[in-house]
Design a protein around this motif. Structure first.
Motif, PDB file in Angstrom:
ATOM      1  N   UNK A  13       0.824  -1.206   0.000  1.00  0.00           N
ATOM      2  CA  UNK A  13       0.000   0.000   0.000  1.00  0.00           C
ATOM      3  C   UNK A  13       0.862   1.262   0.000  1.00  0.00           C
ATOM      4  N   UNK A  14       2.102   1.172   0.434  1.00  0.00           N
ATOM      5  CA  UNK A  14       2.999   2.323   0.494  1.00  0.00           C
ATOM      6  C   UNK A  14       3.878   2.470  -0.746  1.00  0.00           C
ATOM      7  N   UNK A  15       3.832   1.503  -1.658  1.00  0.00           N
ATOM      8  CA  UNK A  15       4.691   1.545  -2.841  1.00  0.00           C
ATOM      9  C   UNK A  15       4.246   2.631  -3.817  1.00  0.00           C
ATOM     10  N   UNK A  16       5.227   3.180  -4.514  1.00  0.00           N
ATOM     11  CA  UNK A  16       4.934   4.184  -5.540  1.00  0.00           C
ATOM     12  C   UNK A  16       4.333   3.504  -6.765  1.00  0.00           C
ATOM     13  N   UNK A  17       3.448   4.192  -7.483  1.00  0.00           N
ATOM     14  CA  UNK A  17       2.933   3.632  -8.733  1.00  0.00           C
ATOM     15  C   UNK A  17       4.084   3.200  -9.641  1.00  0.00           C
ATOM     16  N   UNK A  18       3.899   2.069 -10.292  1.00  0.00           N
ATOM     17  CA  UNK A  18       4.922   1.530 -11.179  1.00  0.00           C
ATOM     18  C   UNK A  18       5.883   0.564 -10.517  1.00  0.00           C
ATOM     19  N   UNK A  19       5.868   0.483  -9.191  1.00  0.00           N
ATOM     20  CA  UNK A  19       6.719  -0.483  -8.498  1.00  0.00           C
ATOM     21  C   UNK A  19       6.361  -1.885  -8.977  1.00  0.00           C
ATOM     22  N   UNK A  20       7.375  -2.707  -9.240  1.00  0.00           N
ATOM     23  CA  UNK A  20       7.141  -4.095  -9.662  1.00  0.00           C
ATOM     24  C   UNK A  20       6.959  -4.980  -8.434  1.00  0.00           C
ATOM     25  N   UNK A  21       5.996  -5.876  -8.512  1.00  0.00           N
ATOM     26  CA  UNK A  21       5.696  -6.811  -7.429  1.00  0.00           C
ATOM     27  C   UNK A  21       5.678  -8.217  -7.998  1.00  0.00           C
ATOM     28  N   UNK A  22       6.379  -9.139  -7.338  1.00  0.00           N
ATOM     29  CA  UNK A  22       6.307 -10.555  -7.682  1.00  0.00           C
ATOM     30  C   UNK A  22       5.878 -11.288  -6.431  1.00  0.00           C
TER      31      UNK A  22
ATOM     32  N   UNK B 294       3.197  -9.432 -10.924  1.00  0.00           N
ATOM     33  CA  UNK B 294       3.403 -10.761 -11.475  1.00  0.00           C
ATOM     34  C   UNK B 294       3.391 -11.772 -10.340  1.00  0.00           C
ATOM     35  N   UNK B 295       3.207 -13.035 -10.674  1.00  0.00           N
ATOM     36  CA  UNK B 295       3.148 -14.076  -9.649  1.00  0.00           C
ATOM     37  C   UNK B 295       3.770 -15.363 -10.166  1.00  0.00           C
ATOM     38  N   UNK B 296       4.285 -16.148  -9.239  1.00  0.00           N
ATOM     39  CA  UNK B 296       4.760 -17.497  -9.518  1.00  0.00           C
ATOM     40  C   UNK B 296       4.020 -18.416  -8.570  1.00  0.00           C
TER      41      UNK B 296
ATOM     42  N   UNK C  42      10.785 -18.640 -11.421  1.00  0.00           N
ATOM     43  CA  UNK C  42      11.217 -17.593 -10.489  1.00  0.00           C
ATOM     44  C   UNK C  42      12.250 -16.695 -11.167  1.00  0.00           C
ATOM     45  N   UNK C  43      13.203 -17.294 -11.858  1.00  0.00           N
ATOM     46  CA  UNK C  43      14.221 -16.528 -12.577  1.00  0.00           C
ATOM     47  C   UNK C  43      13.575 -15.584 -13.581  1.00  0.00           C
ATOM     48  N   UNK C  44      12.631 -16.082 -14.357  1.00  0.00           N
ATOM     49  CA  UNK C  44      11.941 -15.249 -15.345  1.00  0.00           C
ATOM     50  C   UNK C  44      11.192 -14.108 -14.663  1.00  0.00           C
ATOM     51  N   UNK C  45      10.556 -14.370 -13.529  1.00  0.00           N
ATOM     52  CA  UNK C  45       9.818 -13.340 -12.817  1.00  0.00           C
ATOM     53  C   UNK C  45      10.755 -12.266 -12.250  1.00  0.00           C
ATOM     54  N   UNK C  46      11.886 -12.687 -11.711  1.00  0.00           N
ATOM     55  CA  UNK C  46      12.860 -11.718 -11.198  1.00  0.00           C
ATOM     56  C   UNK C  46      13.395 -10.848 -12.335  1.00  0.00           C
ATOM     57  N   UNK C  47      13.697 -11.468 -13.456  1.00  0.00           N
ATOM     58  CA  UNK C  47      14.196 -10.719 -14.611  1.00  0.00           C
ATOM     59  C   UNK C  47      13.142  -9.735 -15.127  1.00  0.00           C
ATOM     60  N   UNK C  48      11.872 -10.166 -15.155  1.00  0.00           N
ATOM     61  CA  UNK C  48      10.778  -9.294 -15.561  1.00  0.00           C
ATOM     62  C   UNK C  48      10.705  -8.085 -14.626  1.00  0.00           C
ATOM     63  N   UNK C  49      10.834  -8.329 -13.334  1.00  0.00           N
ATOM     64  CA  UNK C  49      10.668  -7.262 -12.339  1.00  0.00           C
ATOM     65  C   UNK C  49      11.733  -6.178 -12.456  1.00  0.00           C
ATOM     66  N   UNK C  50      12.939  -6.555 -12.847  1.00  0.00           N
ATOM     67  CA  UNK C  50      14.015  -5.562 -12.925  1.00  0.00           C
ATOM     68  C   UNK C  50      14.177  -4.972 -14.328  1.00  0.00           C
ATOM     69  N   UNK C  51      13.393  -5.461 -15.276  1.00  0.00           N
ATOM     70  CA  UNK C  51      13.491  -4.955 -16.660  1.00  0.00           C
ATOM     71  C   UNK C  51      12.872  -3.582 -16.798  1.00  0.00           C
TER      72      UNK C  51
END
Length: 126
Positions: A57-66, A90-92, A117-126
């Motif tokens: 709830x405190x995250x800025x808009x656009x923050x990536x969440x897995x 995103x979710x795994x 998990x690897x794909x999700x982490x890579x997506x989150x930092x892209x």
């Protein structure tokens, strides 16, 4: 990462190494004096589905969440929270020996596909 709880990924140590290799820091919200500020400053949040993710709830808009799920603990609380906050979500989903339920938490450990998990982490930092 969750520590000392029953509903944890079996591969937790490997997931932590994958995250560290991508520049993530390991964070325990229970050790923080100001969770709101920590979540507000985060560019990415990765965590097991559970109450610690209420900090979204405190995250800025656009923050990536897995969100890391067990198939016995599939609730859309944090997906809904992410959508309301205009967060990238995103979710795994992993496998548990526990039976899926309509209500109430599953306490069973679960297994995640490390490639997913690897794909999700890579997506989150892209």
């Amino acid at each position: 990462m969750r520590r000392g709880y029953e509903r944890e990924p079996v591969e937790q140590a490997a997931i932590e190494q994958l995250a560290l290799a991508r520049g993530f820091e390991l964070y325990d919200p229970m050790q923080s004096d100001d969770q709101a500020a920590d979540f507000a400053a985060a560019a990415v949040v990765v965590g097991v589905s559970g109450s610690a993710l209420t900090g979204l709830v405190h995250c800025a808009p656009g923050t990536a969440v897995v969100e890391l799920f067990s198939d016995a603990h599939l609730y859309g609380y944090y997906c809904s929270l992410a959508a309301a906050g205009d967060l990238r979500y995103g979710a795994v989903i992993g496998r548990s020996d526990d039976a899926p339920r309509d209500m109430g938490p599953s306490a069973a450990p679960f297994s995640l596909d490390l490639d997913a998990v690897t794909a999700a982490l890579d997506w989150a930092v892209a």
